[in-house]
Design a protein around this motif. Structure first.
Motif: not given
Length: 163
Positions: A126, A129-135, A161-162
């Motif tokens: 992916h 994703l950036g800070h606190r962006n989780r998948l 989760p973020g």
């Protein structure tokens, strides 16, 4: 755009950003219904045959491929997510940047390898994703990583989760 041009563009996009295949599979499932199960007992949401039961509905995610094309069996997955030397370099780089200390407790080494492997998977599939962006990572991939770098007591954090 011709069908052949569309296929070439799709191939180029998937080579540059392999994680798009999950988006395409989800869109296909929404339009045409879920693909038939690979027959994993107790894991009806799995199509690849390599997933295991997960503790939450959110973590019950399959790669969406058939058994021969499961993402967890791809050579690149093994190279990026299971190769200790590759992850060790990443760990050293991360420790240098974040000023994290050395391993202190039994089991911390494998835990750090697991977390590194999870980060590699997300970045490979992916991008950043950036800070606190989780998948959520597909169960088949999570379990290949856990089998390679097990926790001595079998305790795993799971998806957070973020915030």
């Amino acid at each position: 755009m011709t069908l052949e041009e569309h296929r070439e563009l799709s191939t180029l996009l998937l080579e540059r950003q392999p994680g798009l295949v999950f988006d395409a599979l989800m869109m296909h499932q929404r339009r045409h219904g879920a693909p038939p199960s690979a027959g994993v007992p107790g894991v009806p949401w799995c199509t690849c045959g390599n997933c295991r039961e997960m503790p939450t509905d959110q973590e019950r995610k399959c790669c969406g491929q058939d058994q021969l094309n499961c993402v967890s069996l791809l050579p690149h997955f093994s190279q990026y997510c299971l190769e200790e030397g590759f992850i060790r370099i990443h760990r050293q780089y991360r420790e240098d940047i974040t000023a994290l200390g050395n391993i202190r407790e039994p089991g911390d080494d494998n835990r750090e390898y697991r977390y590194g492997a999870y980060r590699h998977f997300i970045y490979w599939q992916h991008g950043a994703l950036g800070h606190r962006n989780r998948l959520v990572i597909p169960s088949c991939c999570v379990w290949r990583i856990r089998d390679k770098f097990p926790d001595p007591q079998g305790h795993y954090t799971g998806f957070i989760p973020g915030l």
